[in-house]
Design an enzyme around this catalytic site. Structure first.
Site, PDB file in Angstrom:
ATOM      1  N   ALA A 126       0.834  -1.461  -0.661  1.00 55.67           N
ATOM      2  CA  ALA A 126       0.381  -0.126   0.123  1.00 55.67           C
ATOM      3  C   ALA A 126       0.944   1.518  -0.208  1.00 55.67           C
ATOM      4  O   ALA A 126       0.174   1.830  -0.203  1.00 55.67           O
ATOM      5  CB  ALA A 126      -0.899  -0.106   1.335  1.00 55.67           C
ATOM      6  N   ASP A 127       1.928   1.065   0.067  1.00 57.30           N
ATOM      7  CA  ASP A 127       2.730   2.569   0.658  1.00 57.30           C
ATOM      8  C   ASP A 127       3.903   1.958  -0.060  1.00 57.30           C
ATOM      9  O   ASP A 127       5.792   2.236   0.521  1.00 57.30           O
ATOM     10  CB  ASP A 127       2.862   2.839   1.773  1.00 57.30           C
ATOM     11  CG  ASP A 127       3.507   4.060   2.186  1.00 57.30           C
ATOM     12  OD1 ASP A 127       3.514   5.164   1.279  1.00 57.30           O
ATOM     13  OD2 ASP A 127       4.238   4.752   3.204  1.00 57.30           O
ATOM     14  N   LEU A 128       4.470   1.476  -1.141  1.00 59.32           N
ATOM     15  CA  LEU A 128       6.272   1.137  -1.860  1.00 59.32           C
ATOM     16  C   LEU A 128       6.176   2.607  -2.065  1.00 59.32           C
ATOM     17  O   LEU A 128       6.293   3.532  -2.752  1.00 59.32           O
ATOM     18  CB  LEU A 128       5.479  -0.124  -3.408  1.00 59.32           C
ATOM     19  CG  LEU A 128       7.130  -0.281  -3.267  1.00 59.32           C
ATOM     20  CD1 LEU A 128       7.583  -1.518  -2.439  1.00 59.32           C
ATOM     21  CD2 LEU A 128       6.639  -1.340  -4.773  1.00 59.32           C
TER      22      LEU A 128
END
Length: 253
Positions: free
Chosen positions: A176-178
């Site tokens: 979700a937050d690469l």
């Protein structure tokens, strides 16, 4: 404890005042509610720095020398001003710390390069809850963001980053937050961390969205740095690594 996925006998659930915790007894059999409190570690001189990124990620060290990362869940963006660190309560299995802990446990058992989960806690009050998670601290040089601020990376490192991301995508892991803070580099390889809100999905355009998010993060971090820190050739090396077959042999999730 029903568990979203099957958990091994080493995973225990403990009731706490106003909530509960999950922990891996094979990694830390003496976990208590105090472990989630920074002041507990400060009193024992167990604080060992902090990590950048959203929320408070603290490096802690136990009396026997084991190193962990303690992260308190905090909201980002506009919601941070409205709710801070509180989330809407539905049920235990839907809490962010329990969900992330169980997913990380599953990824670690599948052989993916992630930190081993140690413990997770939620505290429930009325219609909201707060949460924390503890993972093992990896023996890394630093995050991708930190390493780029120090100097340029080799082509082989960019290829390794692409291969690492591909391994997760091949098993349907949508991060979700690469971003460059959640990619960690060591002398031996590349790791991904922070699986809050991550999901397992069928192949789709979310893979491209993951890569686009990472590209934006790299551009934001390096725009004021010397041009050799990140450029098109580096990005194409990452994509070359990503396009290669993973050949990882991990079991299906």
């Amino acid at each position: 404890m029903s568990g979203r996925w099957a958990l091994g006998p080493e995973v225990k659930r403990g009731a706490l005042a106003g909530g509960a915790m999950l922990y891996d007894a094979s990694r830390a059999g003496n976990v208590s509610a105090d472990w989630f409190e920074p002041k507990y570690w400060a009193a024992r001189r167990g604080l060992d720095g902090s990590a950048q990124g959203r929320g408070a990620a603290l490096f802690i060290k136990s009396a026997d020398g084991k190193r962990y990362v303690l992260r308190h869940y905090r909201r980002g963006g506009l919601m941070a001003r409205l709710c801070g660190d509180r989330y809407l309560w539905r049920d235990e299995e839907s809490t962010r710390p329990f969900t992330e802990w169980q997913l990380t446990y599953r990824l670690h058992r599948a052989g993916l390069p992630v930190p081993a989960p140690v413990a997770a806690r939620y505290r429930h009050a009325g219609s909201t809850y707060t949460g924390d998670i503890i993972t093992e601290r990896l023996p890394v040089v630093g995050s991708l963001a930190e390493c780029l601020r120090t100097g340029a990376l080799s082509v082989l490192t960019w290829i390794s980053i692409g291969r690492c991301i591909r391994r997760f995508h091949d098993l349907g892991v949508c991060h979700a937050d690469l971003n460059a803070h959640n990619v960690l580099l060591s002398e031996e390889g590349v790791y991904l961390v922070d699986f809050d809100r991550c999901q397992l999905r069928a192949p789709g355009m979310w893979r491209d969205a993951n890569l686009v998010r990472l590209r934006r993060s790299l551009e934001k971090i390096t725009w004021a740095l010397p041009s050799e820190r990140f450029g098109e050739s580096d990005w194409h090396a990452l994509l070359d690594g990503y396009r290669q077959s993973s050949g990882s042999g991990e079991p299906a999730l």
